[in-house]
Structures are given as structure tokens and as C-alpha cells.
Motif scaffolding. Structure first.
Motif, PDB file in Angstrom:
ATOM      1  N   TRP A  15       0.825  -1.203   0.000  1.00  0.00           N
ATOM      2  CA  TRP A  15       0.000   0.000   0.000  1.00  0.00           C
ATOM      3  C   TRP A  15       0.861   1.255   0.000  1.00  0.00           C
ATOM      4  O   TRP A  15       0.619   2.193  -0.747  1.00  0.00           O
ATOM      5  N   LEU A  16       1.898   1.250   0.832  1.00  0.00           N
ATOM      6  CA  LEU A  16       2.760   2.425   0.930  1.00  0.00           C
ATOM      7  C   LEU A  16       3.545   2.649  -0.351  1.00  0.00           C
ATOM      8  O   LEU A  16       3.689   3.784  -0.805  1.00  0.00           O
ATOM      9  N   ALA A  17       4.040   1.580  -0.961  1.00  0.00           N
ATOM     10  CA  ALA A  17       4.805   1.722  -2.200  1.00  0.00           C
ATOM     11  C   ALA A  17       3.934   2.233  -3.339  1.00  0.00           C
ATOM     12  O   ALA A  17       4.424   2.925  -4.239  1.00  0.00           O
ATOM     13  N   GLN A  18       2.649   1.917  -3.309  1.00  0.00           N
ATOM     14  CA  GLN A  18       1.751   2.341  -4.375  1.00  0.00           C
ATOM     15  C   GLN A  18       1.027   3.652  -4.055  1.00  0.00           C
ATOM     16  O   GLN A  18       0.287   4.159  -4.897  1.00  0.00           O
ATOM     17  N   ALA A  19       1.247   4.175  -2.875  1.00  0.00           N
ATOM     18  CA  ALA A  19       0.545   5.398  -2.471  1.00  0.00           C
ATOM     19  C   ALA A  19       1.084   6.597  -3.257  1.00  0.00           C
ATOM     20  O   ALA A  19       2.222   6.615  -3.742  1.00  0.00           O
ATOM     21  N   TRP A  20       0.256   7.595  -3.353  1.00  0.00           N
ATOM     22  CA  TRP A  20       0.612   8.849  -3.989  1.00  0.00           C
ATOM     23  C   TRP A  20       1.756   9.490  -3.212  1.00  0.00           C
ATOM     24  O   TRP A  20       1.802   9.433  -1.979  1.00  0.00           O
ATOM     25  N   PHE A  21       2.710  10.128  -3.909  1.00  0.00           N
ATOM     26  CA  PHE A  21       3.899  10.651  -3.251  1.00  0.00           C
ATOM     27  C   PHE A  21       3.589  11.601  -2.092  1.00  0.00           C
ATOM     28  O   PHE A  21       4.227  11.501  -1.040  1.00  0.00           O
ATOM     29  N   PRO A  22       2.656  12.535  -2.222  1.00  0.00           N
ATOM     30  CA  PRO A  22       2.366  13.405  -1.073  1.00  0.00           C
ATOM     31  C   PRO A  22       1.922  12.629   0.176  1.00  0.00           C
ATOM     32  O   PRO A  22       2.243  13.024   1.296  1.00  0.00           O
ATOM     33  N   VAL A  23       1.215  11.513  -0.013  1.00  0.00           N
ATOM     34  CA  VAL A  23       0.822  10.682   1.133  1.00  0.00           C
ATOM     35  C   VAL A  23       2.061  10.068   1.770  1.00  0.00           C
ATOM     36  O   VAL A  23       2.203  10.053   2.997  1.00  0.00           O
ATOM     37  N   GLN A  24       2.995   9.583   0.956  1.00  0.00           N
ATOM     38  CA  GLN A  24       4.236   9.031   1.479  1.00  0.00           C
ATOM     39  C   GLN A  24       5.016  10.094   2.248  1.00  0.00           C
ATOM     40  O   GLN A  24       5.549   9.834   3.331  1.00  0.00           O
TER      41      GLN A  24
END
Length: 65
Positions: A15-24
Motif C-alpha cells: 500500500w505504501l509503495a503504491q501510495a501517492w507521493f504526497p501521502v508518502q
């Protein structure tokens, strides 16, 4: 139990690897930065205590012997 934990962690990682960059970025700022600051504070305190304990002996006038 270990397989369940591993499967859960794999899901979180995916989930984290596929999350949108601002969310990361927000997650790093909210979670990782405070953890790093806490670790740095703890290491600083530990090194301070150890250096005081293992430090050179001092005379009464403050100079090393």
C-alpha cells in the motif's frame, strides 16, 4: 501467527509503495521524523552518560591528570 504478521506487513508495504507521493511524504514527516528525533535524543543521552562514566579522571582544579 508469524505468517499472519508477515502477510499484514506485506500488505502495508505494498500500500505504501503504491501510495501517492504526497501521502508518502506526510507519513514520513508524521511517523519517521519523530522516531528519528527520539532515537537521536536517546543516543545523545546514552553517549553522554557513558562518556561521563568512562571519561578521564579530573583533578580538583578541573584539569586531567
Amino acid at each position: 501467527m508469524v505468517n499472519g504478521l508477515a502477510d499484514w506487513w506485506d500488505g502495508v508495504e505494498l500500500w505504501l509503495a503504491q501510495a501517492w507521493f504526497p501521502v508518502q511524504f506526510v507519513l514520513v514527516m508524521v511517523v519517521v521524523v519523530p522516531l528519528c528525533l527520539l532515537a537521536a535524543w536517546a543516543i545523545d543521552k546514552l553517549v553522554g552518560r557513558l562518556s561521563h562514566w568512562f571519561g578521564p579522571a579530573r583533578d580538583d582544579d578541573g584539569h586531567s591528570s
